[in-house]
Design an enzyme around this catalytic site. Structure first.
Site, PDB file in Angstrom:
ATOM      1  N   HIS A  68       2.274   3.037  -3.176  1.00  0.00           N
ATOM      2  CA  HIS A  68       1.392   3.720  -4.132  1.00  0.00           C
ATOM      3  C   HIS A  68       1.708   5.201  -4.211  1.00  0.00           C
ATOM      4  CE1 HIS A  68      -1.543   1.138  -5.956  1.00  0.00           C
ATOM      5  NE2 HIS A  68      -1.816   0.533  -4.830  1.00  0.00           N
ATOM      6  N   HIS A 103     -54.616  17.305  -6.013  1.00  0.00           N
ATOM      7  CA  HIS A 103     -54.297  15.883  -5.867  1.00  0.00           C
ATOM      8  C   HIS A 103     -55.569  15.112  -5.477  1.00  0.00           C
ATOM      9  CE1 HIS A 103     -50.140  17.249  -5.839  1.00  0.00           C
ATOM     10  NE2 HIS A 103     -49.679  16.017  -5.700  1.00  0.00           N
ATOM     11  N   ASP A 115      -6.539  -6.704  -5.839  1.00  0.00           N
ATOM     12  CA  ASP A 115      -6.221  -5.574  -6.722  1.00  0.00           C
ATOM     13  C   ASP A 115      -6.256  -5.986  -8.188  1.00  0.00           C
ATOM     14  OD1 ASP A 115      -5.793  -3.936  -4.563  1.00  0.00           O
ATOM     15  OD2 ASP A 115      -3.604  -4.093  -4.614  1.00  0.00           O
ATOM     16  N   GLU A 153     -10.358   1.391   3.411  1.00  0.00           N
ATOM     17  CA  GLU A 153     -10.610   0.946   2.037  1.00  0.00           C
ATOM     18  C   GLU A 153     -10.340  -0.564   1.933  1.00  0.00           C
ATOM     19  OE1 GLU A 153      -7.783   2.626  -0.621  1.00  0.00           O
ATOM     20  OE2 GLU A 153      -8.899   2.080  -2.436  1.00  0.00           O
ATOM     21  N   HIS A 154      -9.153  -0.985   2.358  1.00  0.00           N
ATOM     22  CA  HIS A 154      -8.786  -2.408   2.371  1.00  0.00           C
ATOM     23  C   HIS A 154      -8.574  -2.837   3.815  1.00  0.00           C
ATOM     24  CE1 HIS A 154      -6.944  -0.615  -1.312  1.00  0.00           C
ATOM     25  NE2 HIS A 154      -7.444  -1.683  -1.912  1.00  0.00           N
ATOM     26  N   GLN A 192       0.834  -1.205   0.000  1.00  0.00           N
ATOM     27  CA  GLN A 192       0.000   0.000   0.000  1.00  0.00           C
ATOM     28  C   GLN A 192       0.862   1.246   0.000  1.00  0.00           C
ATOM     29  OE1 GLN A 192      -2.997  -0.632  -0.418  1.00  0.00           O
ATOM     30  NE2 GLN A 192      -3.679   1.463  -0.543  1.00  0.00           N
TER      31      GLN A 192
END
Lengths: 429, 429
Positions: free
Chosen positions: B257, B415, B356, B322-323, B254
Site C-alpha cells: 500500500h 429549574h 477489502d 486495523e486488520h 499490506q
C-alpha cells in the site's frame, strides 16, 4: 423579550477554540505530564489549585467516601438513588448484542461489540460540580460494561475545602471505585498518557473549563474524547393551547444557567407570545439568579412568531436545539416532523428539569446546532465494534476471481496474489 | 524481516497534524470558499487542478455517467455489482429501530433514530481513487436512509483527463446521483458551508491528502467528519499450523500500500517465523510494487516471537491493529480474547483482500491503535438519536418533589420552580 418573525431567525454559532496563549499553556502542561508523570501532576496541582499533595495522596480513600455519606441529607440521597436507577434502566434498554450472520457456504460475517476497557470522567470543581452530571457520564459507561471507570476532580470542589461530599456520594452511587483529586489540563494529560499513580484510559469524558476542553482536544487521537459542549439551549414550540406560565418557567430554567444560554419560544400564537413575555418578567422578579437569567434573555432569548406550524417546525429544525419542548394540542402528532433536536420533551408536564435530573434519558446533549448530526451521550459511546470475517474454502474458491479482478483494477497486485496463491493450492486438492 | 521478542514490541504512533504552513494555507482556502462561494471554488480548481470550469460545469451530468458504463470491462462491472450487494446486505443487518418504553403511569421514554439529511463523500484523485472505497463510504449512508448523498472528486482522477469512469460507475452502482468535479480543501469547504452550486452537508467522509485532512479538521463542528485515517496495518497471529506462504502473501498485500504501512507477524512458532521471512523474500522478488513493499517491510515490518499464546495475544491487543488475521489451529477459540482490532479475519481462507473488496464488512477501519476505542465505518455513523421524554401528570405529581430537591441542591432555583409551578396548579385540581 424581543419578538421576531420565525422565518428570518437563525442562531449564531461560534465554536470556542481558545486563545493562542491558552493553547500554548495547555500544550506545555500536557507535554510536562506526558514526560514527567506524577512529578508534573503534583507541581501543577500546587500551582493551579494551591494544594500540596504527594503521589500517595492523590487517590480518594474509601474512608473519605464513607464519610461523605454522613454529610448529605436523606432526601438528597433518596432522590439521587432513584435518579440513578432511572438512568440505569433507560440506558440498559440501549444495550446491543454482537451478531453473526452464518451463510450456507460456511461464510460467517458479524460485528463483535465490546466495552472500552478504561474510561476517565472529568468532574469540574467549583459551582459547576453537579452530582447529576456524574451520574449522566458514569452510568452509560457502566451499563456498556466498561470494567474500569476512573474519576478525576480538582482537590477542592463545590466551594468547600476537599471534594464536595455530594459529588463523592453521586460517584459512589454510580459505582465509581477509583477517584483522584486532580483537575485541569494536567488531569486530562494524566488520563491520556498515564503516570505512575494513574493508569492511562481509552476515553475521556465530562465537562470542564476552557483549559480542560483544550487539553481534551490536544490528547484526542491518543484517546477518544466526548464532544465539547457549547452553551445550553432550549426551544419551546407552542400553540395557543400552551400555558404561558409553564412556558416562561421553562425558558427561565435554561436562562439561569449562564449568560450565553439561549431560551427561545417558537409559536403560531401571537397571544401566547405576549403572555409569555409578561410571565417571563413576572417570574424573573423573584428569581435568585435573576441577573444571569435577565442577561441571557436579553442577549439570546427570543419569541419567534410563525404564520403556520410548518414555518415553526422549519425554524426549530434549522436551530437543531439541544432541548426542545413541544407544548401544542397534539404533541405526538408533530414528532415525525422534528428532524433535529437533542432531547424532545412532549406535552405540558415534561418540563426540561424532568430530563435534566430524573426521568432517565441522558442530560448530556448535542449543543450549538450539532443535533443535526450528533446524539445524546449513550451506551454506544462506550462500546467499540470489530468486524468478523470467516471465509470458508468454498466461499473463497467461488469468489476468489472476482476479488482478484477488483484488486488488479486498483493496481494492487499483492492483494490479488494473496487470493491467487490460495486458489492455486486449494483448487488443486 | 527483523525478528523481535513480542513482549517488548510496541508500535510508534504519530498523528499527522500538518505543518503550520499547510494549516495556514487550508485556513485561507476554507475562509475564501466560505465567504466567496463558487467564485473561490472555481479559482482554486483552476489554481490547483489546472482546470478552468464554470459553476454550471461543476456538476457531473447523467450523460457522463452513462458514457462511463461504456468504458469499463464486463468482469469489473460484474464484480463491483456483487461486492456492492454484499456490502449492502452486511450493513442492512446493522439497522436499528427507534424505540419507546411505555410505563404504567403514562410515562414514555425512548430514542428516536433518524438518518442524517445530507452527507458528502470525498473521493481523492490520482492513484488513490479506489472504486471499492466509494462503495464502502456511500453504502452505509444509503442503508442508514440518508436521502441526499453527494460526491466530490477532483476534475481529473485516475491519471486520466476527466473523472475515472470506474469511479463514476462505482458511484452510480452505490446509488449516488449528485456528483461534483471539485477536490482538495476547497471541496471540503464547499461541502461544509455550501455555495450557490453545492448545498451544505451535515457530515463529510472519505479519505484525502493532507490538505483534505486538515480541511476536514478545520470544518469539524460546523459539520461532522469521519476519522482521519493513518497508515494501514496488518497483524497476523499464527501458530505452527499456519501456511507460511499464505501468511507472507497477506503481509505483502499490506506492505504494497505504502511505505508507512505496517505488516507484522506475531507467532508462537519460531519455525513459522523463519519460513515466513524467506517466503516474504521469495514473493517480493516478483511483485510489481516490490520497491514500496520492501521499504515498508524493512521500516515497519516485524516477526514477533512469543513464548505463549497468552503473550502473543497481549502483543496483539497492545497494537490494536486495523486488520488482524488469525491463522491458528482453532481460530474461533481465540475470538473472545481479542480485545482490540478493527476487523478480525479468522482461518486460512479469510485473506485480508476478501474483506477489502468483497465479503461485505466495511474496509474503512480504525488505524493507528484507535481500535482501542473506535469502530469500522458502519450504519450508526450516519444516524443520529434524539431522546424522547413524555411525562404524564401522574408521573410529575409523583416525582416532582425529588426533581426539585436535586435542582435546588445544584443551586438551580428556576429549574425547581419550573416543576413547582406545575405541582401547585395541577396538584390543586
Amino acid at each position: 423579550m424581543r419578538v421576531l418573525r420565525a422565518e428570518q431567525f437563525g442562531l449564531t454559532r461560534e465554536v470556542e477554540y481558545g486563545t493562542p496563549e491558552q493553547n500554548e499553556a495547555v500544550r506545555q502542561i500536557v507535554e510536562s505530564v506526558r514526560t514527567e508523570g506524577d512529578a508534573a501532576l503534583l507541581a501543577f496541582t500546587e500551582k493551579f489549585d494551591g494544594v500540596r499533595l504527594e503521589a500517595a495522596g492523590l487517590r480518594v480513600t474509601a474512608e473519605e467516601i464513607e464519610q461523605a455519606y454522613g454529610k448529605v441529607e436523606a432526601p438528597f440521597l433518596e432522590a439521587i438513588r432513584e435518579a440513578a436507577a432511572n438512568i440505569r434502566a433507560f440506558h440498559e434498554k440501549q444495550l446491543r448484542q454482537s451478531w453473526v450472520d452464518v451463510q450456507p457456504d460456511g461464510t460467517m460475517l458479524g460485528q463483535i461489540l465490546r466495552p472500552l476497557k478504561r474510561v476517565g470522567v472529568y468532574v469540574p470543581g467549583g459551582k459547576a460540580a453537579y452530582p447529576s452530571s456524574v451520574l449522566m457520564n458514569v452510568i452509560p459507561a457502566q451499563v456498556a460494561g466498561v470494567p474500569e471507570i476512573v474519576m478525576v476532580t480538582p482537590p477542592a470542589t463545590g466551594g468547600r475545602a476537599g471534594i464536595d461530599p455530594y459529588i463523592l456520594v453521586a460517584a459512589a452511587e454510580a459505582g465509581v471505585k477509583e477517584l483522584y483529586r486532580v483537575g485541569g489540563a494536567q488531569a486530562v494529560a494524566a488520563l491520556a498518557y498515564g503516570t505512575n499513580t494513574i493508569a492511562p484510559v481509552d476515553k475521556i469524558c465530562g465537562p470542564g473549563n476552557i483549559y480542560v476542553a483544550l487539553a481534551k482536544r490536544a490528547v484526542f487521537g491518543a484517546v477518544d474524547i466526548d464532544s465539547i459542549a457549547g452553551p445550553s439551549e432550549i426551544v419551546v414550540l407552542a400553540d395557543d393551547t400552551a400555558d404561558a406560565a409553564y412556558v416562561a418557567a421553562d425558558l427561565l430554567s435554561q436562562a439561569e444557567h449562564d449568560e450565553m444560554a439561549s431560551a427561545i419560544l417558537v409559536t403560531t400564537s401571537p397571544k401566547l407570545g405576549e403572555a409569555v413575555a409578561s410571565e417571563v418578567e413576572r417570574q424573573l422578579a423573584t428569581l435568585p439568579k435573576a441577573d444571569i437569567a435577565r442577561k441571557s434573555i436579553d442577549a439570546n432569548g427570543a419569541i419567534l412568531l410563525a404564520e403556520t406550524m410548518e414555518e415553526a417546525l422549519a425554524a426549530v429544525n434549522r436551530m437543531a436545539p439541544e432541548h426542545l419542548e413541544v407544548m401544542v394540542a397534539e404533541p405526538m402528532g408533530l414528532l415525525g416532523r422534528i428532524e433535529n433536536a437533542g432531547a424532545i420533551f412532549l406535552g405540558p408536564y415534561s418540563s426540561e428539569p424532568v430530563g435534566d435530573y430524573f426521568a432517565g434519558p441522558n442530560h448530556i446533549l448535542p449543543t450549538n446546532g450539532t443535533a443535526r448530526f450528533s446524539s445524546p451521550v449513550n451506551v454506544d459511546d462506550f462500546l467499540k465494534k470489530s468486524s468478523l470475517i470467516y471465509y470458508s474454502k468454498d466461499a473463497l474458491l467461488k469468489n476468489g476471481e472476482k476479488i482478484m479482478t477488483l484488486a488488479r483494477h486498483e493496481g494492487l497486485e499483492a492483494h490479488a496474489r494473496a487470493i491467487g496463491i490460495r486458489l492455486e493450492r486449494e483448487g488443486e486438492q
